[in-house]
Design an enzyme around this catalytic site. Structure first.
Site, PDB file in Angstrom:
ATOM      1  N   ASP A 196       0.733  -0.859   0.142  1.00 16.60           N
ATOM      2  CA  ASP A 196      -0.114  -0.120   0.050  1.00 16.60           C
ATOM      3  C   ASP A 196       0.861   1.122  -0.015  1.00 16.60           C
ATOM      4  OD1 ASP A 196      -3.260   0.316   1.508  1.00 16.60           O
ATOM      5  OD2 ASP A 196      -1.939   1.957   0.089  1.00 16.60           O
TER       6      ASP A 196
ATOM      7  N   GLU B 140     -10.517   6.576   4.047  1.00 15.31           N
ATOM      8  CA  GLU B 140      -9.794   5.948   5.050  1.00 15.31           C
ATOM      9  C   GLU B 140      -9.963   6.451   6.440  1.00 15.31           C
ATOM     10  OE1 GLU B 140      -6.436   5.913   1.404  1.00 15.31           O
ATOM     11  OE2 GLU B 140      -5.787   5.347   3.365  1.00 15.31           O
TER      12      GLU B 140
HETATM   13  C1  GLC Z   1      -4.520   4.387  -0.216  1.00 14.19           C
HETATM   14  C2  GLC Z   1      -5.286   3.110  -0.120  1.00 14.19           C
HETATM   15  C3  GLC Z   1      -5.089   2.224  -1.071  1.00 14.19           C
HETATM   16  C4  GLC Z   1      -5.099   3.023  -2.409  1.00 14.19           C
HETATM   17  C5  GLC Z   1      -3.577   3.215  -2.417  1.00 14.19           C
HETATM   18  C6  GLC Z   1      -3.498   4.174  -3.696  1.00 14.19           C
HETATM   19  O1  GLC Z   1      -3.706   4.669   0.912  1.00 14.19           O
HETATM   20  O2  GLC Z   1      -5.165   2.464   1.324  1.00 14.19           O
HETATM   21  O3  GLC Z   1      -6.603   1.498  -1.011  1.00 14.19           O
HETATM   22  O4  GLC Z   1      -4.978   1.860  -3.549  1.00 14.19           O
HETATM   23  O5  GLC Z   1      -3.332   4.123  -1.410  1.00 14.19           O
HETATM   24  O6  GLC Z   1      -4.032   5.239  -3.837  1.00 14.19           O
END
Ligand code: GLC
Length: 619
Positions: free
Chosen positions: A304, A499
């Site tokens: 992530d 988030e």
């Molecule tokens: C974010 C999320 C993830 C996403 C990634 C790219 O923090 O947790 O779901 O795909 O970063 O944006």
């Protein structure tokens, strides 16, 4: 544009020459191609393939210099004025750079097209996953995946970080709306359908060439099972710790991945969260032992966003060593990707990460790129076609999204059959959420956190009501002037969030998420009800809100979730053109104290149970 089209055609033929015969790639042919490439690759080229940088922090020149394997855009990061042509030009430039490197290994570009191509202005914004969960309609989920793939491919994007296969076990989590619900079975069925829609089935060597995209099952694993108060990075519950015995972990959070893995999902994104105290990004038992060895996942894992930085260790190099050795294959290091490359290079040279592990990671990445057909189609044909503009936000896709809105609405109550409304009725509409595309779309819409206002094209709930009504419609955001109307439609809901910013926080706090209608909304509702007008309550939220008193006082109530750009779908049901058919994908709590409450709990006693949903009584 003309130049770009010509350029891409050349690219395609050069790629085809380079790896002739990959057009109809079988596994043996792929394995052979991977071995051929691996034998030629330097350590720098291998580590470059394992590196994903963010578009604002890496140029096409960097792709060439560092052999970068992937570029992404974060939520709210888009080229220029966010037009389709600018996306194609941007990704085409990155891809041209990648194809001009010594071995010409194509780059894979990723984005969060999580409810439609949701960064792109003008794209169809589908209801968020919790609403799709309420439809219980796997065929619809697959169609939404397919429509999303077309709009995403039309911009040159190869890969979406979707679907989220979280199981929403605590409504206080700011990402609950990204889950199809609280039931592992429901998440598994809809997740598989969505993957099939996005990819067109397994990656078959022609995925990109067929204007499909590579999907991602995320976030591995148990991101939706964390304990409130164990949140990371200052969040209350997001990125927290899931504390479960192995059997429970398997049954609730691992099970939903099996159908998607069997369907051949192209990648798996690892979760920020922890399981029983171990960060998933250094959890070798669950990333390598369970996902790769036991479940046979043979494509690649992606980290992530800058997630290695959350591994509790003394140095970044230690974090890199622990994560790569745990089984991370590609690392999303948006800004500090040069440091990542340096740390991993030093670690390999020092023997802290074996060349065998590096070759395993790179093989998985190359295999996926070959299976996706990227060597033959560096850009989707649609991206350089004159038809592409018409695909974005097409009438067909908007009609599909409107159908999804209709089917996702859950009728919670309907005293004296107030609904469906007569189209000739004198209707009063109240609430900010009745007339705001941004509020009805929620987070991950144009901007990472979403936002109020006309953020993109579409229809609001009010516009839908006005279009279907044959009578008089009066709107007051504040709820003034209800007296004398036949019925009042009061729309309440949440502010957009994404988030951990959506984690429940009680007031007073800077950015509160109270998971209950705001004071202003409650006052607005009281104003309307004081006028003595029968009230229909419409709730626009990513999760159940604690509003037992408001629900009791209203004559009718509908959970509309986060409908996206086609708010008119709500009016289709309120006026009875379509009867409500949605079923709760999550339990609706009676009180804050009752959370978490999930189907299967002992003494299970929510306000409305999982699976609840009324429809219209035949008059
Ligand atoms: C974010 C999320 C993830 C996403 C990634 C790219 O923090 O947790 O779901 O795909 O970063 O944006």
């Amino acid at each position: 544009m003309k130049k770009m089209i010509k350029h891409c055609v050349l690219l395609g033929s050069a790629a085809a020459a380079l790896l002739a015969g990959t057009a109809a790639v079988g596994q043996q042919s792929i394995d052979k191609k991977v071995d051929e490439l691996l034998r030629q690759m330097t350590l720098a080229e291998k580590i470059g393939q394992m590196t994903q940088a963010e578009r604002k922090h890496a140029t096409p020149e960097d792709v060439k210099t560092y052999h970068l394997g992937s570029i992404l855009n974060g939520g709210g990061s888009f080229p220029g004025d966010n037009t389709r042509a600018e996306w194609v030009a941007m990704i085409g430039a990155y891809q041209d750079a990648a194809k001009s490197t010594r071995l010409g290994i194509p780059l894979i570009y990723g984005t969060d097209a999580v409810h439609g191509h949701s960064n792109l202005k003008g794209a169809t914004i589908f209801p968020h996953n919790v609403a799709i969960g309420a439809t219980r309609n796997a065929e619809l989920a697959q169609e939404i995946g397919a429509a999303t793939a077309r709009e995403t491919a039309a911009t040159g994007v190869h890969w979406t970080f979707a679907p989220t296969l979280c199981v929403a076990r605590d409504d206080r989590w700011g990402r609950a709306y990204e889950c199809f619900g609280e039931s592992p079975q429901l998440v598994g069925v809809l997740g598989k359908a969505y993957v099939n829609g996005l990819q067109g089935g397994r990656l078959n060597g022609k995925t990109i060439g067929s204007n499909k995209v590579v999907a991602t099952a995320k976030h591995w694993v148990a991101d939706g099972g964390t304990t409130y108060g164990s949140g990371d990075e200052g969040y209350e519950i997001d990125r927290g710790d899931t504390r479960l015995a192995a059997a429970e972990l398997e049954k609730i959070h691992i099970a939903p991945y099996i159908p998607a893995l069997q369907a051949g999902v192209g990648t798996v994104m690892v979760s920020y969260s922890s399981v029983n105290g171990t960060k998933m990004h250094e959890n070798k038992a669950l990333v390598t032992g369970k996902l790769k060895d036991e479940l046979g996942f043979d494509a690649f894992t992606i980290s992530d966003w800058a997630a290695l930085g959350e591994i509790p260790a003394e140095t970044n190099r230690e974090r890199v060593v622990r994560s790569i050795n745990a089984g991370l294959d590609m690392v999303m290091e948006p800004e500090e990707w040069r440091a990542f490359i340096a740390d991993l290079t030093a670690a390999v040279e020092a023997g802290e990460v074996s060349m065998e592990r590096i070759d395993d990671a790179v093989s998985r990445i190359l295999k996926t790129k070959l299976r996706a057909g990227l060597f033959d189609a560096p850009l989707a044909p649609l991206a350089v076609s004159s038809d592409a503009d018409a695909v974005i936000g097409s009438d067909e896709h908007r009609a599909l999204a409107r159908q999804a809105v209709r089917e996702s609405l859950v009728l919670l109550k309907n005293d004296a059959n107030l609904l469906p409304l007569d189209k000739g009725a004198k209707v009063f509409v109240a609430g900010d959420h009745a007339n705001d595309i941004g509020l009805q779309s929620g987070g991950w819409t144009i901007e990472w956190q979403g936002g109020r206002g006309p953020v993109t094209d579409g229809t609001t709930i009010l516009q839908g009501i006005e279009a279907l009504s044959d009578g008089e419609v009066t709107y007051s955001a504040a709820g003034d002037g209800a007296a004398g109307h036949d019925v009042a439609i009061v729309v309440v809901g949440e502010e957009p969030y994404a988030e951990g910013m959506g984690d429940y926080r009680p007031a007073p706090c800077e950015k509160c998420q109270p998971i209950t209608p705001s004071k202003a909304q409650r006052e607005m509702l009281a104003r309307v009800q004081k006028a003595g007008v029968p009230t229909v309550l419409v709730v626009v939220s990513g999760r159940p809100l604690i509003m037992t008193d408001a629900l009791e006082s209203a004559r009718a109530a509908v959970a509309a979730w986060l409908p996206g750009s086609e708010g008119a779908g709500v009016a289709d049901v309120l006026f009875g053109d379509h009867a409500p058919k949605g079923k709760l994908p999550v339990s609706w709590p009676q009180s804050l104290e009752q959370i978490p409450v999930n189907i299967g709990d002992e003494n299970y006693d929510p306000l409305y149970p999982f699976g609840f949903g009324l429809t219209y009584e035949k008059p």
